[in-house]
Scaffold this active site. Structure first.
Site, PDB file in Angstrom:
ATOM      1  N   THR A  14       0.816  -1.213   0.000  1.00  0.00           N
ATOM      2  CA  THR A  14       0.000   0.000   0.000  1.00  0.00           C
ATOM      3  C   THR A  14       0.850   1.264   0.000  1.00  0.00           C
ATOM      4  O   THR A  14       0.725   2.109  -0.879  1.00  0.00           O
ATOM      5  CB  THR A  14      -0.904   0.010   1.253  1.00  0.00           C
ATOM      6  OG1 THR A  14      -1.523  -1.265   1.339  1.00  0.00           O
ATOM      7  CG2 THR A  14      -1.969   1.068   1.160  1.00  0.00           C
ATOM      8  N   ASP A 200       0.270  -0.998  19.521  1.00  0.00           N
ATOM      9  CA  ASP A 200       0.699  -0.114  18.429  1.00  0.00           C
ATOM     10  C   ASP A 200       0.858   1.325  18.939  1.00  0.00           C
ATOM     11  O   ASP A 200       1.852   1.990  18.640  1.00  0.00           O
ATOM     12  CB  ASP A 200      -0.354  -0.193  17.309  1.00  0.00           C
ATOM     13  CG  ASP A 200      -0.102   0.809  16.206  1.00  0.00           C
ATOM     14  OD1 ASP A 200       0.726   0.522  15.323  1.00  0.00           O
ATOM     15  OD2 ASP A 200      -0.727   1.891  16.222  1.00  0.00           O
ATOM     16  N   LYS A 204       4.300   3.903  19.252  1.00  0.00           N
ATOM     17  CA  LYS A 204       4.380   5.269  18.734  1.00  0.00           C
ATOM     18  C   LYS A 204       4.761   6.255  19.842  1.00  0.00           C
ATOM     19  O   LYS A 204       5.473   7.224  19.601  1.00  0.00           O
ATOM     20  CB  LYS A 204       3.051   5.655  18.079  1.00  0.00           C
ATOM     21  CG  LYS A 204       2.869   4.911  16.745  1.00  0.00           C
ATOM     22  CD  LYS A 204       1.450   4.937  16.250  1.00  0.00           C
ATOM     23  CE  LYS A 204       1.335   4.202  14.920  1.00  0.00           C
ATOM     24  NZ  LYS A 204      -0.063   3.941  14.556  1.00  0.00           N
TER      25      LYS A 204
END
EC number: 1.1.1.3
Lengths: 433, 433
Positions: A14, A200, A204
């Site tokens: 992608t 996730d 970050k």
């Protein structure tokens, strides 16, 4: 004629396809701002057949074709996962190639090592796309907010869970129903663990903390929770009390120490983060001088993420033109010190079920009073014939004492804790004149 | 020991004092990220006595003391107004001194000339603080969004009017009442013209357009309106229809041409700009690849604006260290072409008073039908014994045709147009799945 910079791209999924698209569509502007023409020379793919009709660039299944090509100046890594991406990037840096990556897992876990190797080899290493997709938050922290002492970074940095919570709030749906919908739309993976359990988002926060505070907040030190325990009832009650529930990652500096958390948080409805909906991301930064700023945008997606990758490519190209590569993304570093648990302040939303008999409520209030935790709001509603649902928003207090009170609560057979979320204290932007 | 960079500052008012404060308070971080110690050597003030107790830096009333001092490397201009600031900056650049300014009027009106002189003298010229105070929007446009083709920049770039509109909406107050309050709080000047008539916002749109589109949108080409005609009634009715009224500056690219406007605009309540309250600013950027991003923060104030000034100082210091000064803030330039009026699309909110007699409403609908403008919503309410108040939200149509219909309306003695505001068409972020 302008000199050409050749790129080797690892991965053509992608984001990789997006990078291809942007380099082609915006070549005039890119060439004007960098002074170079930039193009992808070779792409590493798993199956050449799959991509043959997609592009006329050179495809290879052998990474050496790219790493050993002296005509390739910059590597874009958009494969994801730790290995073999890490190995490829290390090899590329050692060959003197600059690297742009969108790989948050890799940068969160091995960013310091990679940065060190880049420095030793006078190479650039940029990773804007690794946090919050199209939002240029890392560059803002490093460049624009360099003049300030950043006190707190707080964000909606996971699009999947924000989409889910938005849907739950708008349509009163259950966690399970929205998860199925997010999976059907391709926003959530078959195994949603990394997203819904906050993993996730925690990764970050490691990257954001490194750039905001110059410190390495270890993943294990981030108190991490997810959204599995959020019910439509919580969202609805929070709303009545003036709050919106979001999955928030936060990292805060306090007297030279830092602490971080990821978990569902009740934000005042007027807070700018409360209005960040669907799969969008936003990072809210508090600086001692600038006050409160917010950076909002698409947290993922082919073209937004690719825009960040290409903006890094433009930076590398400018550095090449100015002969300033290898200077490092951020020069701000401090010894990492974690805030002691007793120094962390918190404020909780608690939902519990309680046996509906005389004395239980008294036990509850005694328990919190014993730990010097006051209540800001309490709602009690009948749950079933024998029990009541109790919602509490505490006053702000020591996180350690709060957690001790909760441990006491959990050891009492008359009370069952169903949900415990953080509540954001009022901030400047939600205050009235 | 680190080398010292000396700064000469022109003006020691609100922003100047903030710069002093930040350079002192954050010196450790600034020194670490730039590799220099930075400090103000001399300040130009009007009256030395007024500042003597404020600081121990060298004060002067003679600008030559600063401009001719070979030990001063960088000039910070925070005096405001065009002259003598322009003259001083030109002299400084010609002496080889780098310049950081917060002067939006100067950059809007003479930015190209100053940029050219800076380039000829291999000097840096930065002006992040000139638009939206503490929000690093200019650098985001130039660096982070360089990879994208920007289609539209739309913002709340005037804090005074946003404070006033927020107050009017929250407390149902009149324009006059909130203006008095804003003046009392120091948010509005005694003569509020520049703010309330949209002039300040239009100047900021000139600067934003230059960096976003590489084109020079002349101030005279920006259709500019202010908030004097906004009433509590408009705000309330708009809210019922699902909109929030904000003073918006917008500039949009369309087939290689640009057009700009400043005026009150109805934004869907779910739009991120709708939640930007009080004196805060926000700039909403639409890129062809990144989609919609927003940059939010304090639009003015001593420390926020000074943070932007100091972030520019840090950039200059890095450039000095890397020997890359004078490269220019933005390399993106296009021939300026303005969009023809017949190609601009608009959608209007209209409030008018109409004599309450048979046939007037028919005349109104015939007038708009004749110019092929449809109505999306109409509300009619009695105004007084002889007239009715009519609120119309049109469909989107050609701005030229809309304006012709309105001219027809204004020439009819049975109708009096009381307010005409733009309405934002739905954007991605307000759409539902």
């Amino acid at each position: 004629m302008k000199k050409r910079l050749n790129i080797g791209i690892l991965g053509l999924g992608t984001v990789g396809s997006g990078v291809l698209h942007i380099l082609k569509e915006h070549q005039e502007k890119i060439s004007q701002v960098t002074g170079y023409t930039m193009g992808i020379k070779t792409a590493l793919v798993r199956q050449i057949e799959k991509h043959q009709n997609q592009t006329d660039i050179h495809l290879t299944t052998d990474v050496e074709t790219i790493l050993k090509d002296p005509e390739i100046h910059i590597i874009v890594e958009v494969m994801g996962s730790i290995e073999p991406a890490k190995d490829y990037i290390l090899q590329a840096l050692k060959q003197g190639k600059h690297v742009v990556t969108a790989n948050k897992d890799l940068i969160a876990l091995h960013g310091n090592e990679l940065t060190q190797v880049a420095k030793e080899n006078h190479c650039d290493l940029y990773y804007e796309a690794s946090v919050a997709g199209g939002i240029p938050i890392l560059r803002a922290l490093v460049d624009s907010l360099a003049a300030d002492n950043i006190k707190k970074v707080m964000g909606i940095v996971n699009g999947t869970t924000n989409f889910m919570l938005t849907k739950m709030a708008k349509n009163g749906l259950s966690y399970e129903a929205v998860l199925a919908e997010a999976q059907a739309l391709g926003f959530a993976e078959a195994d949603p663990t990394n997203d819904v359990d906050g993993i996730d988002a925690a990764r970050k926060m490691v990257i954001l903390s490194r750039l905001a505070f110059g410190m390495n907040l270890p993943l294990s030190a981030i108190s991490t929770g997810g959204i599995r325990s959020v019910t439509a009832t919580d969202i609805q009650i929070a709303h009545q009390l003036g709050y919106t529930i979001k999955l928030i990652g936060a990292a805060e500096e306090q007297n030279g120490t830092i602490h971080g958390m990821v978990g569902p948080m009740l934000l005042p409805n007027e807070h700018p983060l409360s209005g960040v909906n669907n799969e969008n991301n936003a990072v809210f930064v508090t600086g001692s001088s600038v006050g409160e700023t917010m950076f909002y945008g698409p947290g993922a997606g082919e073209l937004p993420t690719a825009t960040s990758v290409v903006s890094d490519l433009i930076t590398v190209a400018k550095n090449i033109r100015m002969h300033t590569t290898g200077d490092g993304f951020s020069h701000y570093q401090h010894e990492t010190k974690l805030t002691a648990k007793e120094d962390i302040q918190a404020k909780y939303y608690l939902r519990l079920n309680m046996t509906d008999q005389t004395g239980t409520f008294l036990k509850l209030t005694q328990l919190f009073a014993a730990h010097q935790i006051g209540f800001e709001q309490i709602i009690q509603q009948p749950f079933d014939q024998n029990s009541a649902m109790v919602i509490i928003i505490t006053h702000q207090g020591s996180k350690e004492q709060l957690d001790q009170a909760i441990a006491g609560l959990e050891s009492d057979s008359d009370m069952v804790l169903k949900a415990r979320f953080d509540v954001l204290e009022e901030s400047i932007c939600t205050k009235d004149y």
